[in-house]
Design a protein around this motif. Sequence first.
Motif, PDB file in Angstrom:
ATOM      1  N   ILE A   1      -4.720  19.003 -20.927  1.00  0.00           N
ATOM      2  CA  ILE A   1      -5.244  18.082 -22.413  1.00  0.00           C
ATOM      3  C   ILE A   1      -4.288  17.349 -22.463  1.00  0.00           C
ATOM      4  CG2 ILE A   1      -5.827  18.549 -24.799  1.00  0.00           C
ATOM      5  CD1 ILE A   1      -6.780  20.724 -23.550  1.00  0.00           C
ATOM      6  N   PHE A   2      -2.473  17.799 -22.590  1.00  0.00           N
ATOM      7  CA  PHE A   2      -1.035  17.106 -22.809  1.00  0.00           C
ATOM      8  C   PHE A   2      -1.311  16.252 -21.935  1.00  0.00           C
ATOM      9  CE2 PHE A   2      -0.696  21.545 -25.243  1.00  0.00           C
ATOM     10  CZ  PHE A   2       0.098  20.507 -26.521  1.00  0.00           C
ATOM     11  N   ALA A   3      -2.267  16.137 -20.518  1.00  0.00           N
ATOM     12  CA  ALA A   3      -1.281  15.101 -19.729  1.00  0.00           C
ATOM     13  C   ALA A   3      -2.763  13.782 -19.784  1.00  0.00           C
ATOM     14  CB  ALA A   3      -1.758  15.594 -17.908  1.00  0.00           C
ATOM     15  N   THR A   4      -3.619  14.103 -20.710  1.00  0.00           N
ATOM     16  CA  THR A   4      -4.811  13.321 -21.446  1.00  0.00           C
ATOM     17  C   THR A   4      -4.231  12.786 -22.564  1.00  0.00           C
ATOM     18  OG1 THR A   4      -6.314  14.833 -20.454  1.00  0.00           O
ATOM     19  CG2 THR A   4      -7.839  12.566 -22.155  1.00  0.00           C
ATOM     20  N   ALA A   5      -3.550  13.516 -23.183  1.00  0.00           N
ATOM     21  CA  ALA A   5      -3.368  12.998 -24.696  1.00  0.00           C
ATOM     22  C   ALA A   5      -1.857  12.088 -24.328  1.00  0.00           C
ATOM     23  CB  ALA A   5      -3.617  13.908 -25.863  1.00  0.00           C
ATOM     24  N   ALA A   6      -0.645  12.476 -23.858  1.00  0.00           N
ATOM     25  CA  ALA A   6       0.453  11.892 -23.611  1.00  0.00           C
ATOM     26  C   ALA A   6       0.459  10.677 -23.594  1.00  0.00           C
ATOM     27  CB  ALA A   6       0.776  12.928 -22.946  1.00  0.00           C
ATOM     28  N   PRO A   7      -0.291   9.616 -22.888  1.00  0.00           N
ATOM     29  CA  PRO A   7      -0.048   8.474 -22.785  1.00  0.00           C
ATOM     30  C   PRO A   7       0.002   7.675 -23.952  1.00  0.00           C
ATOM     31  CG  PRO A   7      -1.180   9.755 -20.664  1.00  0.00           C
ATOM     32  CD  PRO A   7      -0.834  10.312 -21.876  1.00  0.00           C
ATOM     33  N   PHE A   8      -0.770   7.886 -23.918  1.00  0.00           N
ATOM     34  CA  PHE A   8      -0.600   7.424 -25.564  1.00  0.00           C
ATOM     35  C   PHE A   8       0.367   7.269 -27.047  1.00  0.00           C
ATOM     36  CE2 PHE A   8      -5.840   9.276 -25.444  1.00  0.00           C
ATOM     37  CZ  PHE A   8      -6.114   7.993 -25.522  1.00  0.00           C
ATOM     38  N   LEU A   9       1.068   8.212 -26.402  1.00  0.00           N
ATOM     39  CA  LEU A   9       2.131   8.171 -27.495  1.00  0.00           C
ATOM     40  C   LEU A   9       3.510   6.990 -26.627  1.00  0.00           C
ATOM     41  CD1 LEU A   9       3.043  11.735 -27.386  1.00  0.00           C
ATOM     42  CD2 LEU A   9       2.018  10.370 -28.857  1.00  0.00           C
ATOM     43  N   GLY A  10       2.891   6.362 -25.597  1.00  0.00           N
ATOM     44  CA  GLY A  10       4.075   4.866 -25.470  1.00  0.00           C
ATOM     45  C   GLY A  10       4.574   5.727 -23.341  1.00  0.00           C
ATOM     46  N   GLN A  11       5.823   4.697 -23.067  1.00  0.00           N
ATOM     47  CA  GLN A  11       6.040   5.354 -21.471  1.00  0.00           C
ATOM     48  C   GLN A  11       6.325   6.216 -21.159  1.00  0.00           C
ATOM     49  OE1 GLN A  11       4.939   2.790 -19.849  1.00  0.00           O
ATOM     50  NE2 GLN A  11       5.730   4.352 -18.211  1.00  0.00           N
ATOM     51  N   GLY A  12       7.148   6.832 -22.695  1.00  0.00           N
ATOM     52  CA  GLY A  12       7.471   8.447 -22.385  1.00  0.00           C
ATOM     53  C   GLY A  12       6.545   9.548 -21.500  1.00  0.00           C
ATOM     54  N   GLY A  13       5.260   9.377 -22.974  1.00  0.00           N
ATOM     55  CA  GLY A  13       4.174   9.998 -22.913  1.00  0.00           C
ATOM     56  C   GLY A  13       3.759  10.341 -21.170  1.00  0.00           C
ATOM     57  N   VAL A  14       3.878   8.813 -20.922  1.00  0.00           N
ATOM     58  CA  VAL A  14       3.112   8.537 -19.014  1.00  0.00           C
ATOM     59  C   VAL A  14       3.729   9.701 -18.308  1.00  0.00           C
ATOM     60  CG1 VAL A  14       2.367   6.650 -17.163  1.00  0.00           C
ATOM     61  CG2 VAL A  14       1.641   6.282 -20.288  1.00  0.00           C
ATOM     62  N   LEU A  15       4.985   9.277 -18.845  1.00  0.00           N
ATOM     63  CA  LEU A  15       5.909  10.140 -17.493  1.00  0.00           C
ATOM     64  C   LEU A  15       5.730  11.468 -18.478  1.00  0.00           C
ATOM     65  CD1 LEU A  15       8.235   9.641 -16.140  1.00  0.00           C
ATOM     66  CD2 LEU A  15       9.804  10.338 -17.502  1.00  0.00           C
ATOM     67  N   LEU A  16       5.538  11.947 -18.924  1.00  0.00           N
ATOM     68  CA  LEU A  16       5.382  13.624 -19.355  1.00  0.00           C
ATOM     69  C   LEU A  16       4.031  13.688 -18.854  1.00  0.00           C
ATOM     70  CD1 LEU A  16       6.106  16.490 -21.054  1.00  0.00           C
ATOM     71  CD2 LEU A  16       4.975  15.426 -22.862  1.00  0.00           C
ATOM     72  N   SER A  17       2.581  13.295 -19.029  1.00  0.00           N
ATOM     73  CA  SER A  17       1.654  12.973 -18.692  1.00  0.00           C
ATOM     74  C   SER A  17       1.663  13.164 -16.906  1.00  0.00           C
ATOM     75  CB  SER A  17       0.845  11.971 -18.503  1.00  0.00           C
ATOM     76  OG  SER A  17      -0.850  11.939 -17.836  1.00  0.00           O
ATOM     77  N   GLY A  18       2.525  12.670 -16.313  1.00  0.00           N
ATOM     78  CA  GLY A  18       2.840  12.754 -14.621  1.00  0.00           C
ATOM     79  C   GLY A  18       3.414  13.834 -14.510  1.00  0.00           C
ATOM     80  N   LEU A  19       3.993  14.306 -14.878  1.00  0.00           N
ATOM     81  CA  LEU A  19       4.856  15.591 -14.800  1.00  0.00           C
ATOM     82  C   LEU A  19       4.090  15.921 -14.834  1.00  0.00           C
ATOM     83  CD1 LEU A  19       8.443  14.414 -16.374  1.00  0.00           C
ATOM     84  CD2 LEU A  19       7.706  14.484 -13.484  1.00  0.00           C
ATOM     85  N   LEU A  20       3.590  16.850 -15.135  1.00  0.00           N
ATOM     86  CA  LEU A  20       1.981  17.716 -16.207  1.00  0.00           C
ATOM     87  C   LEU A  20       0.961  18.127 -14.440  1.00  0.00           C
ATOM     88  CD1 LEU A  20       1.706  17.917 -20.410  1.00  0.00           C
ATOM     89  CD2 LEU A  20       2.189  19.914 -18.988  1.00  0.00           C
ATOM     90  N   LEU A  21       0.814  16.766 -14.803  1.00  0.00           N
ATOM     91  CA  LEU A  21       0.153  16.912 -13.143  1.00  0.00           C
ATOM     92  C   LEU A  21       0.489  17.170 -12.334  1.00  0.00           C
ATOM     93  CD1 LEU A  21      -1.783  13.529 -14.733  1.00  0.00           C
ATOM     94  CD2 LEU A  21      -2.937  15.858 -14.430  1.00  0.00           C
ATOM     95  N   ILE A  22       1.930  16.692 -11.784  1.00  0.00           N
ATOM     96  CA  ILE A  22       2.410  17.225 -11.110  1.00  0.00           C
ATOM     97  C   ILE A  22       3.042  18.750 -10.804  1.00  0.00           C
ATOM     98  CG2 ILE A  22       5.055  17.282  -9.598  1.00  0.00           C
ATOM     99  CD1 ILE A  22       4.393  14.214  -9.664  1.00  0.00           C
ATOM    100  N   ALA A  23       3.232  19.571 -11.916  1.00  0.00           N
ATOM    101  CA  ALA A  23       3.661  20.177 -12.394  1.00  0.00           C
ATOM    102  C   ALA A  23       2.477  21.406 -11.894  1.00  0.00           C
ATOM    103  CB  ALA A  23       3.711  20.656 -14.026  1.00  0.00           C
ATOM    104  N   VAL A  24       1.166  21.405 -12.815  1.00  0.00           N
ATOM    105  CA  VAL A  24      -0.041  21.824 -12.545  1.00  0.00           C
ATOM    106  C   VAL A  24      -0.111  22.116 -10.775  1.00  0.00           C
ATOM    107  CG1 VAL A  24      -2.516  22.396 -12.801  1.00  0.00           C
ATOM    108  CG2 VAL A  24      -0.712  21.091 -14.950  1.00  0.00           C
ATOM    109  N   ALA A  25      -0.079  20.918 -10.480  1.00  0.00           N
ATOM    110  CA  ALA A  25      -0.551  20.779  -8.714  1.00  0.00           C
ATOM    111  C   ALA A  25       0.420  21.839  -8.254  1.00  0.00           C
ATOM    112  CB  ALA A  25      -0.557  19.878  -8.027  1.00  0.00           C
ATOM    113  N   LEU A  26       1.771  21.753  -8.601  1.00  0.00           N
ATOM    114  CA  LEU A  26       2.667  22.741  -8.156  1.00  0.00           C
ATOM    115  C   LEU A  26       3.045  24.110  -8.347  1.00  0.00           C
ATOM    116  CD1 LEU A  26       5.920  20.633  -8.294  1.00  0.00           C
ATOM    117  CD2 LEU A  26       4.826  20.637  -6.053  1.00  0.00           C
ATOM    118  N   MET A  27       1.970  24.376  -9.627  1.00  0.00           N
ATOM    119  CA  MET A  27       1.695  25.818  -9.558  1.00  0.00           C
ATOM    120  C   MET A  27       0.282  26.962  -8.437  1.00  0.00           C
ATOM    121  SD  MET A  27       0.699  27.363 -13.283  1.00  0.00           S
ATOM    122  CE  MET A  27      -1.192  26.559 -13.005  1.00  0.00           C
ATOM    123  N   TRP A  28      -0.473  25.431  -8.229  1.00  0.00           N
ATOM    124  CA  TRP A  28      -1.289  26.374  -7.887  1.00  0.00           C
ATOM    125  C   TRP A  28      -1.178  26.152  -6.146  1.00  0.00           C
ATOM    126  CZ3 TRP A  28      -5.355  28.380  -9.425  1.00  0.00           C
ATOM    127  CH2 TRP A  28      -6.255  28.669 -10.435  1.00  0.00           C
TER     128      TRP A  28
END
Lengths: 203, 203, 203, 203
Positions: free
Chosen positions: C156-183
């Motif tokens: 949900i955060f990864a979907t919403a974050a990119p609306f906040l600009g470039q920092g949000g895009v980075l956060l989105s990417g990091l979240l998606l990678i973090a979830v993958a690594l968690m699994w």
Amino acid sequence: MNKSRLEAFSDGVLAIIITIMVLELRIPEGHEWSDVQVLWPKFLSYAISFMYVGIYWNNHHHLMHTVKKVNGGVLWANLHLLFWLSLFPFVSGWAGESHFAANPMTSYGFVALMCGLAYTILVAAIVKADPENHLLQEATGGTGDRKGILSVIAYIFATAAPFLGQGGVLLSGLLLIAVALMWLIPDPRIERILQQTEVQRRG
Amino acid sequence: MNKSRLEAFSDGVLAIIITIMVLELRIPEGHEWSDVQVLWPKFLSYAISFMYVGIYWNNHHHLMHTVKKVNGGVLWANLHLLFWLSLFPFVSGWAGESHFAANPMTSYGFVALMCGLAYTILVAAIVKADPENHLLQEATGGTGDRKGILSVIAYIFATAAPFLGQGGVLLSGLLLIAVALMWLIPDPRIERILQQTEVQRRG
Amino acid sequence: MNKSRLEAFSDGVLAIIITIMVLELRIPEGHEWSDVQVLWPKFLSYAISFMYVGIYWNNHHHLMHTVKKVNGGVLWANLHLLFWLSLFPFVSGWAGESHFAANPMTSYGFVALMCGLAYTILVAAIVKADPENHLLQEATGGTGDRKGILSVIAYIFATAAPFLGQGGVLLSGLLLIAVALMWLIPDPRIERILQQTEVQRRG
Amino acid sequence: MNKSRLEAFSDGVLAIIITIMVLELRIPEGHEWSDVQVLWPKFLSYAISFMYVGIYWNNHHHLMHTVKKVNGGVLWANLHLLFWLSLFPFVSGWAGESHFAANPMTSYGFVALMCGLAYTILVAAIVKADPENHLLQEATGGTGDRKGILSVIAYIFATAAPFLGQGGVLLSGLLLIAVALMWLIPDPRIERILQQTEVQRRG
């Protein structure tokens, strides 16, 4: 060695070959019937190639049914067959794209020929791996064997004929369709004739 | 955990990798032989890559045959191998498209190297998951193991050689073909030499 | 109803999804390193998406292992999951193609979110189809369940974050990678924390 | 003859058909929402076609479950069904690409119709191959049979309606969605009505 993974892998490859051929039917940009009508050689080529790959799957299915022993030679003979079958999307697309020009038809005939030979090699490798399997001898000899020899002869003509000009191209196409139909339709007359010759040869 | 779905999924991915490579053989627009002749580097690249993926399927088949226990580590080591194998269509296409230029050849060698290492990791993960399985020890040690080490050394040279210019590119290509043939052809002489060294090492 | 064909069909679809993503890595026309360097966002996107689909296959594998009864609801919940997973090649390609622009990242997060929800629905359908299966309750509850909830929140955060600009895009990417690594990585610390909370909740 | 390879091959082909349709969703060059918004007809077309192929897989799964004997006729009837299903990616892509123009809609309806007829032929071939199988009679008659007949009638209208202009195109689309939903949602009311008529007819 287990034959079930050989079947599974072959099924996978054959399923993909038969399906990706449809990707050659590029979606037309317009939406008139004329936009689709120009695709008819591709449709025809697709339908015939679908039959060919289907026939190989069907025969492969029957052949493997009687197999009990699989060795390294059989695995490689099987991959060799799959290699030539994997070229069907290419020659099929080229034949359709070029509206059945001479060289593409020769290529199609050549790939069909190599598939036929590769299948023969596979059968030989299987028989060699398990020479005691009488069920296998039965299944690979007789009518199926004769159809196989007839097919290879037809493929040689289909490969050579296009060099003779437009009439040769037509002959090539008719031969390729005739072979497909021979395997597809269990024509009782042909079956009877083949069986009689069989009986005479055996008797 | 059940190994049959691991096999089924791997078979599926390998069947797709080996088959979609043919999509790189774009259908020529013309219908002269010259239109197909320009595709020869792509055909060559396709045939070699088909052999490579076929060899991996073959070895994977043999390896899994002896496996009894599968755990999370094995699943991920297997996916890791599939990841590098999935890059074959890319490097194979690039090597063919560029008529075997230096950088594409280095890439091809690198992907082959990573596949070799990933396979070694998979074997290690499988042995670790079931250290008591003597059949597995037998199957993964000995000749197969030595072929594996030879392959990895050849891949390192195949990756590095293209930096040395045109001769290096040729060497790279020959090394890659030689490795494929080493796995493909069960050359009795090589087998004997490897077995003798084996016997000496063991004796 | 038989679960083996459900597994086979899912394996097939997942194997194809994971493999056709590589087709988005278009072969460069040039043969310099710079021609490949521009592809790095696509490679990164491919590698992460490969991990995602691999994780789903892995979890699906574990989930189905405990299933005994399959009904119509389970079949459709499974197809629903496969539908969202089949959009990975699209959003993965778009994210890579656009060098991780905001809208493609939101799309990627959204598809990841829908996959997560579809998986939850599938688990619910399976539990509903066989409420007496205690092994299933065990396997779908606990740590896996918590990882699932954490993932959905991250999506949900990864979907919403990119609306906040470039920092949000980075956060989105990091979240998606973090979830993958968690699994992917069975981090003992995380496992321990999750298990402790589990024990406290149960105790 | 063994039905498991028939199932495996069909699963493979259906898995590929359902997945390669996503390749028609070309990745947009821009990264604005407007770049994706223009793809909505393709998304809609993809979602509906995904449902259609999913329904066929589902029904095929159920049908094969009761089958005991498989012969040559069944193999060819099955390949015939797979042939028509393999055209879904083409008509689905064309319908989406053309924003649901009249001719593409007629083509879509026609392919849906041919699939429906091919399925009926497959059922007939299966019944003919094993006329003593009462479980099969049960499974292929009754509600499923009526849904099949209703579907074929709807497909005929969906094929013809687009010739009547824009309203006909809309009707065609609604009919195709309605048929999908009829198979998808086990609406208790429809089920009850169909069962009552069934009882009256039998009683």
